[in-house]
Motif scaffolding. Structure first.
Motif, mmCIF file in Angstrom:
data_model
loop_
_atom_site.group_PDB
_atom_site.id
_atom_site.type_symbol
_atom_site.label_atom_id
_atom_site.label_comp_id
_atom_site.label_asym_id
_atom_site.label_seq_id
_atom_site.Cartn_x
_atom_site.Cartn_y
_atom_site.Cartn_z
ATOM 1 N N LYS A 94 45.221 30.264 85.263
ATOM 2 C CA LYS A 94 46.765 30.342 86.111
ATOM 3 C C LYS A 94 45.988 29.250 87.380
ATOM 4 N N THR A 95 44.527 29.484 87.083
ATOM 5 C CA THR A 95 43.824 29.104 88.836
ATOM 6 C C THR A 95 43.713 27.056 87.813
ATOM 7 N N ALA A 96 43.978 26.258 89.133
ATOM 8 C CA ALA A 96 43.052 24.812 88.483
ATOM 9 C C ALA A 96 41.746 24.677 88.109
ATOM 10 N N PRO A 97 42.164 24.343 86.922
ATOM 11 C CA PRO A 97 40.644 23.870 85.939
ATOM 12 C C PRO A 97 39.605 22.901 87.014
ATOM 13 N N ASP A 98 38.339 23.215 86.452
ATOM 14 C CA ASP A 98 37.233 22.335 87.308
ATOM 15 C C ASP A 98 37.568 21.104 86.194
ATOM 16 N N PRO A 99 36.674 19.698 87.030
ATOM 17 C CA PRO A 99 37.045 18.700 86.415
ATOM 18 C C PRO A 99 36.687 18.550 85.232
ATOM 19 N N LYS A 100 35.973 18.853 84.156
ATOM 20 C CA LYS A 100 35.518 18.720 82.983
ATOM 21 C C LYS A 100 36.725 19.469 82.140
ATOM 22 N N VAL A 101 37.081 20.774 82.459
ATOM 23 C CA VAL A 101 38.173 21.359 81.697
ATOM 24 C C VAL A 101 39.315 20.834 81.635
ATOM 25 N N GLN A 102 39.750 20.021 83.344
ATOM 26 C CA GLN A 102 40.784 19.036 83.264
ATOM 27 C C GLN A 102 40.715 17.794 83.004
ATOM 28 N N GLU A 103 39.577 17.380 82.187
ATOM 29 C CA GLU A 103 39.326 15.881 81.766
ATOM 30 C C GLU A 103 40.108 16.110 80.213
ATOM 31 N N ALA A 104 39.246 17.155 79.706
ATOM 32 C CA ALA A 104 39.248 17.787 78.460
ATOM 33 C C ALA A 104 41.001 18.038 77.967
ATOM 34 N N LEU A 105 41.478 18.204 78.153
ATOM 35 C CA LEU A 105 42.945 18.876 78.688
ATOM 36 C C LEU A 105 43.271 17.426 79.021
ATOM 37 N N ASP A 106 43.694 16.582 79.638
ATOM 38 C CA ASP A 106 44.247 15.558 79.112
ATOM 39 C C ASP A 106 43.764 14.311 78.526
ATOM 40 N N ALA A 107 42.652 14.919 78.335
ATOM 41 C CA ALA A 107 42.862 14.235 76.346
ATOM 42 C C ALA A 107 43.203 14.736 75.658
ATOM 43 N N ASP B 71 45.938 16.063 75.610
ATOM 44 C CA ASP B 71 47.556 15.636 75.592
ATOM 45 C C ASP B 71 47.645 14.274 75.518
ATOM 46 N N ALA B 72 46.514 13.404 75.958
ATOM 47 C CA ALA B 72 46.841 11.641 75.810
ATOM 48 C C ALA B 72 47.499 12.197 73.727
ATOM 49 N N LEU B 73 46.416 12.389 73.105
ATOM 50 C CA LEU B 73 45.831 12.229 72.092
ATOM 51 C C LEU B 73 47.235 12.817 71.192
ATOM 52 N N ALA B 74 47.591 14.128 71.703
ATOM 53 C CA ALA B 74 48.870 14.508 70.786
ATOM 54 C C ALA B 74 49.930 13.722 71.114
ATOM 55 N N ALA B 75 50.352 13.443 72.175
ATOM 56 C CA ALA B 75 51.350 11.470 72.622
ATOM 57 C C ALA B 75 51.379 11.568 71.904
ATOM 58 N N ALA B 76 50.283 10.390 71.534
ATOM 59 C CA ALA B 76 49.825 9.298 70.609
ATOM 60 C C ALA B 76 50.194 10.201 69.060
ATOM 61 N N LEU B 77 49.430 10.677 68.992
ATOM 62 C CA LEU B 77 49.863 11.362 67.384
ATOM 63 C C LEU B 77 51.068 11.610 66.974
ATOM 64 N N THR B 78 52.014 12.505 67.966
ATOM 65 C CA THR B 78 53.389 12.323 68.003
ATOM 66 C C THR B 78 54.309 11.261 68.009
ATOM 67 N N ARG B 79 53.793 10.181 68.596
ATOM 68 C CA ARG B 79 54.655 8.750 68.565
ATOM 69 C C ARG B 79 54.449 8.284 66.485
ATOM 70 N N ALA B 80 52.913 8.510 66.793
ATOM 71 C CA ALA B 80 52.998 8.289 65.416
ATOM 72 C C ALA B 80 53.134 8.823 64.004
ATOM 73 N N GLY B 81 53.918 10.060 64.699
ATOM 74 C CA GLY B 81 54.589 10.996 63.315
ATOM 75 C C GLY B 81 53.452 12.222 62.903
ATOM 76 N N ILE B 82 52.407 12.325 63.372
ATOM 77 C CA ILE B 82 51.499 12.710 63.252
ATOM 78 C C ILE B 82 51.489 14.292 63.769
ATOM 79 N N GLN B 83 51.135 15.167 63.671
ATOM 80 C CA GLN B 83 51.076 17.021 64.353
ATOM 81 C C GLN B 83 49.476 17.387 64.276
ATOM 82 N N LEU B 84 49.136 17.781 65.029
ATOM 83 C CA LEU B 84 47.632 18.998 64.122
ATOM 84 C C LEU B 84 47.464 20.206 65.150
ATOM 85 N N PRO B 85 48.391 20.634 64.872
ATOM 86 C CA PRO B 85 48.708 21.956 65.695
ATOM 87 C C PRO B 85 47.918 22.682 66.588
#
Length: 86
Positions: A13-26, A28-42
């Motif tokens: 629940k606390t803010a993750p450190d920068p390395k973890v936040q970078e991985a979370l952002d990556a 989420d970005a990959l999941a969004a791009a895959l969703t637009r392509a009709g692909i889901q990695l659950p």
């Protein structure tokens, strides 16, 4: 060090450190791009090494793509191949 997994069920629940936040952002970005392509990695999640009392931050964080079925792997290959052809 053994990795720990972060996903919506166990993300701190606390803010993750920068390395973890970078991985979370990556992730989420990959999941969004895959969703637009009709692909889901659950099974996509974030992995970091276990922290001990001497470490203030995770030394690294990785995006774990998990496993996928053969049809999903083929769909990924097609999307990548088509992207390279443009």
């Amino acid at each position: 060090m053994a990795p720990t997994t972060h996903n919506s069920a166990n993300t701190p629940k606390t803010a993750p450190d920068p390395k973890v936040q970078e991985a979370l952002d990556a992730r989420d970005a990959l999941a969004a791009a895959l969703t637009r392509a009709g692909i889901q990695l659950p099974a996509m999640d974030i992995r970091t090494p276990w922290l001990d009392d001497r470490e203030a931050e995770a030394p690294y964080a990785l995006v774990n793509l998990g496993v996928c079925s053969a049809p999903v792997a083929h769909a990924l290959a097609t999307v990548i191949r088509n992207g390279l052809d443009t």
